[in-house]
Scaffold this motif. Structure first.
Motif, PDB file in Angstrom:
ATOM      1  N   THR A  95       0.864  -1.179   0.000  1.00  0.00           N
ATOM      2  CA  THR A  95       0.000   0.000   0.000  1.00  0.00           C
ATOM      3  C   THR A  95       0.903   1.231   0.000  1.00  0.00           C
ATOM      4  O   THR A  95       2.098   1.147   0.272  1.00  0.00           O
ATOM      5  CB  THR A  95      -0.896   0.055   1.249  1.00  0.00           C
ATOM      6  OG1 THR A  95      -0.048   0.237   2.381  1.00  0.00           O
ATOM      7  CG2 THR A  95      -1.703  -1.217   1.413  1.00  0.00           C
ATOM      8  N   SER A 128      -3.944   4.168   2.152  1.00  0.00           N
ATOM      9  CA  SER A 128      -4.228   2.740   2.348  1.00  0.00           C
ATOM     10  C   SER A 128      -4.492   2.012   1.029  1.00  0.00           C
ATOM     11  O   SER A 128      -4.813   0.831   1.020  1.00  0.00           O
ATOM     12  CB  SER A 128      -5.424   2.583   3.284  1.00  0.00           C
ATOM     13  OG  SER A 128      -6.512   3.287   2.737  1.00  0.00           O
ATOM     14  N   MET A 129      -4.317   2.754  -0.082  1.00  0.00           N
ATOM     15  CA  MET A 129      -4.565   2.111  -1.383  1.00  0.00           C
ATOM     16  C   MET A 129      -3.330   1.340  -1.842  1.00  0.00           C
ATOM     17  O   MET A 129      -2.212   1.714  -1.522  1.00  0.00           O
ATOM     18  CB  MET A 129      -4.861   3.180  -2.432  1.00  0.00           C
ATOM     19  CG  MET A 129      -6.058   4.021  -2.085  1.00  0.00           C
ATOM     20  SD  MET A 129      -7.350   3.812  -3.270  1.00  0.00           S
ATOM     21  CE  MET A 129      -6.785   4.805  -4.614  1.00  0.00           C
ATOM     22  N   PRO A 130      -3.543   0.285  -2.616  1.00  0.00           N
ATOM     23  CA  PRO A 130      -2.374  -0.365  -3.213  1.00  0.00           C
ATOM     24  C   PRO A 130      -1.709   0.565  -4.228  1.00  0.00           C
ATOM     25  O   PRO A 130      -2.401   1.287  -4.951  1.00  0.00           O
ATOM     26  CB  PRO A 130      -2.942  -1.596  -3.913  1.00  0.00           C
ATOM     27  CG  PRO A 130      -4.403  -1.523  -3.817  1.00  0.00           C
ATOM     28  CD  PRO A 130      -4.803  -0.387  -2.962  1.00  0.00           C
TER      29      PRO A 130
END
Ligand SMILES: Nc1ncnc2c1ncn2[C@@H]1O[C@H](COP(=O)(O)OP(=O)(O)OP(=O)(O)O)[C@@H](O)[C@H]1O
Ligand SMILES: [Mg+2]
Lengths: 215, 409
Positions: A95, A128-130
């Motif tokens: 992330t 928190s995103m990939p």
């Protein structure tokens, strides 16, 4: 006192010689911009400066250390250098937050506040995103945040604004000048003369050597 | 020091994270680990259980039992009686030595038969208090009373086995079960009614079926007094001895020209066979270990190919070779550990299923057994292979040239 000294650096790939006796001196709080045509060898120079690539001949002093071919300088890379790669070099399975904090795994230096940094770069909603799903500009800012997270002594940025719009370019420039004012040397590659104009010194990489330019 | 511990801890945590994120690169490797280890463990469990189930009866016998029979069966040589008498006299003088003689009936008489069933009764003539002892008839077997009395008080009481008991029409008895059995007195066979006082556990292979007729083999233990006092006919006789002086008695019996057989002998034979099989097992393990090692080596190399870019990037942002080694070492260990756990569960379940199949379809009690050798050997294989894969993985991870792979992406 010079922080980084490159003397007579040669580098070639097979028959193509890219750097031919290049000289460069950078002081502790210099803001240096490097411009040049595509293929001139700017990224090659950056990789040598950032200690991820070896040079063929010449001398390179990083602080007190003379850099020698074949040695491992991971401690310098982790504790003193913040490298923004031209192609970002993200790790898509992590992330954004994990990627930004990656250098802290390998260094004793205390990291700065990630949320603060993310806020300044307008990426706090991405944390928190990939990494893999981001847009080019977002990736670029994540890569920059990763380079800044340990407050390095020198920032080596290979076209950090290539994919950004005007607002974001300004944010990046502000961050880099800010870091520079805090005593961090900045070496920046750009095609953009407006960005280069923020630097104390501008060099053009041509025929394998640097030519100082005055705007 | 504290910093060092903390950085190791961070790296281990990171290894777990990377394993969970890079799970897809590990799928093929995991399948191959689980298959190979299942094969190894399954082989151990099957092998050990096989040996255990094959030899458990022999090995569970007391090792102090000696059986003596005349040198030629079906040949009632009066000399044998004299020899038996001589042997008895000698045995009487030995400490901690008990013995008794017994007889086996002339023929396997057709006790009952119709178009579908045939009952064959094997008659043993034993002393009244011999229940619990071991006789020899093709193999050592115990007179194991499972219900009722274990002593025959008068010559017309008998112990019968479960199978025969289950076939008795009980209503005819009016409470006390009786059984009509043929006895041959002076060459004349007569049917006599006997009182059943106890039930003993039956033979294992008590039914055989051929051309539609089920033959039931049953054992009946009758009083030896029938032979001695009523001079019934018999075909075999023997002496059962329980004594710690196996060697002396064996020598003595041989010197008298009688046949001797001991549980000790069978057990040694079993142990010998088991030892031979363990050598076989050892060689198979060595071969499998090597194959597994090669397999793991190439599987881990493959995984690493997919992770070179990641290694390059990590090195470029400051990871030392040691950091990368630690990460990949622990990733190797985590992956191996998880897969070995899966293997254990898998093999355990398969063994239980196999056991159930044996029970349901073949009506046989297959006991799952794995001996300490095998556990040690498996643990050894698992640990050395995990560690060496971890090391190989880690070592290969340092062979990555930073610049080559970060430029490649
Ligand atoms: N590993 C390599 N093998 C062979 N040639 C290489 C290698 N890396 C770079 N080059 C060559 O070296 C020259 C300089 O490359 P470099 O990436 O430094 O250019 P650049 O100035 O950064 O260009 P751009 O502005 O397009 O990023 C190019 O001609 C390139 O093809
Ligand atoms: Mg470039």
């Amino acid at each position: 006192m010079n922080f980084i000294v490159l003397k007579d650096i040669f580098k070639s790939y097979g028959d193509t010689s890219v750097l031919r006796g290049l000289n460069l001196e950078i002081q502790k709080n210099d803001f240096t911009a490097i411009v040049g045509k595509s293929g001139a060898g700017k990224s090659t120079l950056m990789n040598i400066l950032g200690l991820v690539e070896y040079f063929d001949a010449g001398h390179y002093y990083f602080g007190e250390t003379e850099i020698l071919s074949g040695r491992d300088y991971s401690h310098l890379r982790s504790n003193q250098i913040g490298f923004v790669f031209q192609n970002y070099n993200l790790i898509s399975s992590l992330t954004c937050k994990e990627y930004i904090l990656l250098p802290t795994l390998y260094s004793k230096c205390p990291p700065c506040d990630v949320y603060n940094l993310a806020q300044m770069l307008d990426i706090e909603h991405l944390l928190s995103m990939p990494v893999g799903v981001l847009s080019g500009g977002e990736k670029q800012r994540i890569a920059l945040a990763r380079a800044l997270v340990l407050k390095p002594k020198v920032i080596i940025a290979d076209e950090p604004t290539g994919n950004l719009d005007k607002d974001n370019k300004n944010i990046v420039i502000r961050l880099l000048t800010h870091a520079n004012e805090d005593g961090c040397a900045v070496v920046l590659i750009t095609h953009d003369y407006y960005i280069a104009s923020n630097a104390d010194k501008i060099f053009e990489l041509r025929d394998g050597i640097l030519h100082e330019k005055y705007l | 020091m504290e910093y060092y511990m903390r950085s190791i801890y961070k790296t281990i945590k990171h290894s777990f994270l990377m394993v969970s994120r890079e799970l897809h690169t590990y799928t093929l490797l995991s399948v191959s680990i689980v298959l190979s280890f299942s094969f190894l463990l399954g082989f151990f469990v099957y092998f050990d259980s096989h040996i255990y189930n094959k030899y458990k009866e022999v090995l569970s016998l007391p090792s102090t039992i000696i059986h003596v029979s005349p040198s030629a069966l079906y040949n009632q040589n009066p000399v044998d009686h004299i020899k038996f008498q001589l042997l008895s006299d000698r045995l009487d003088r030995m400490n901690e030595t008990n013995y008794f003689s017994y007889f086996v009936s002339d023929e396997e008489l057709n006790h009952y038969s119709d178009d579908e069933n045939k009952v064959i009764v094997h008659q043993y003539f034993i002393p009244g208090d011999a229940a619990g002892s071991y006789l020899y008839s093709g193999g050592f077997k115990q007179i194991n009373v499972i219900e009722g009395s274990d002593t025959l008080v008068n010559p017309f009481e008998v112990l019968i086995d479960e199978r025969l008991f289950s076939m008795l029409p009980l209503q005819q008895t009016g409470g006390i079960p009786t059984v009509v059995l043929p006895v041959t007195i002076n060459g004349v066979t007569v049917l006599k009614e006997f009182t059943v006082v106890g039930i003993v556990s039956g033979r294992k292979e008590s039914i055989s079926t051929s051309s539609g007729v089920a033959t039931h083999y049953c054992d009946v233990y009758m009083s030896r007094d029938l032979i001695i006092d009523y001079s019934c006919n018999y075909s075999e006789m023997g002496i059962c001895i329980v004594s710690p002086y196996i060697v002396q008695i064996t020598q003595l019996v041989r010197s008298l020209g009688l046949e001797v057989i001991t549980t000790d002998y069978f057990q040694r034979q079993a142990v010998d066979q088991i030892r031979n099989q363990i050598i076989l097992k050892g060689s198979i393990v060595i071969i499998m270990f090597t194959l597994l090692g090669l397999n793991l080596y190439s599987s881990f190399s493959n995984v690493l190919k997919e992770r070179r870019y990641e290694i390059g990037v990590k090195r470029a942002v400051g990871a030392s070779k040691k950091d990368i080694i630690t990460q990949f070492f622990f990733e190797g260990i985590v992956v191996m550990g998880a897969n070995i756990c899966i293997t254990l569960l898998l093999v355990l379940n398969l063994a239980v299923i196999y056991k159930l199949i044996q029970r349901v379809f073949y009506n046989s009690q297959w006991i799952i057994n794995i001996n300490p050798h095998s556990i040690t050997l498996f643990a050894f294989c698992a640990i050395t292979l995990s560690l060496s894969s971890g090391f190989v993985f880690a070592f290969q991870s340092t062979q990555v040239e930073i610049i080559k792979y970060i430029k490649a992406e």
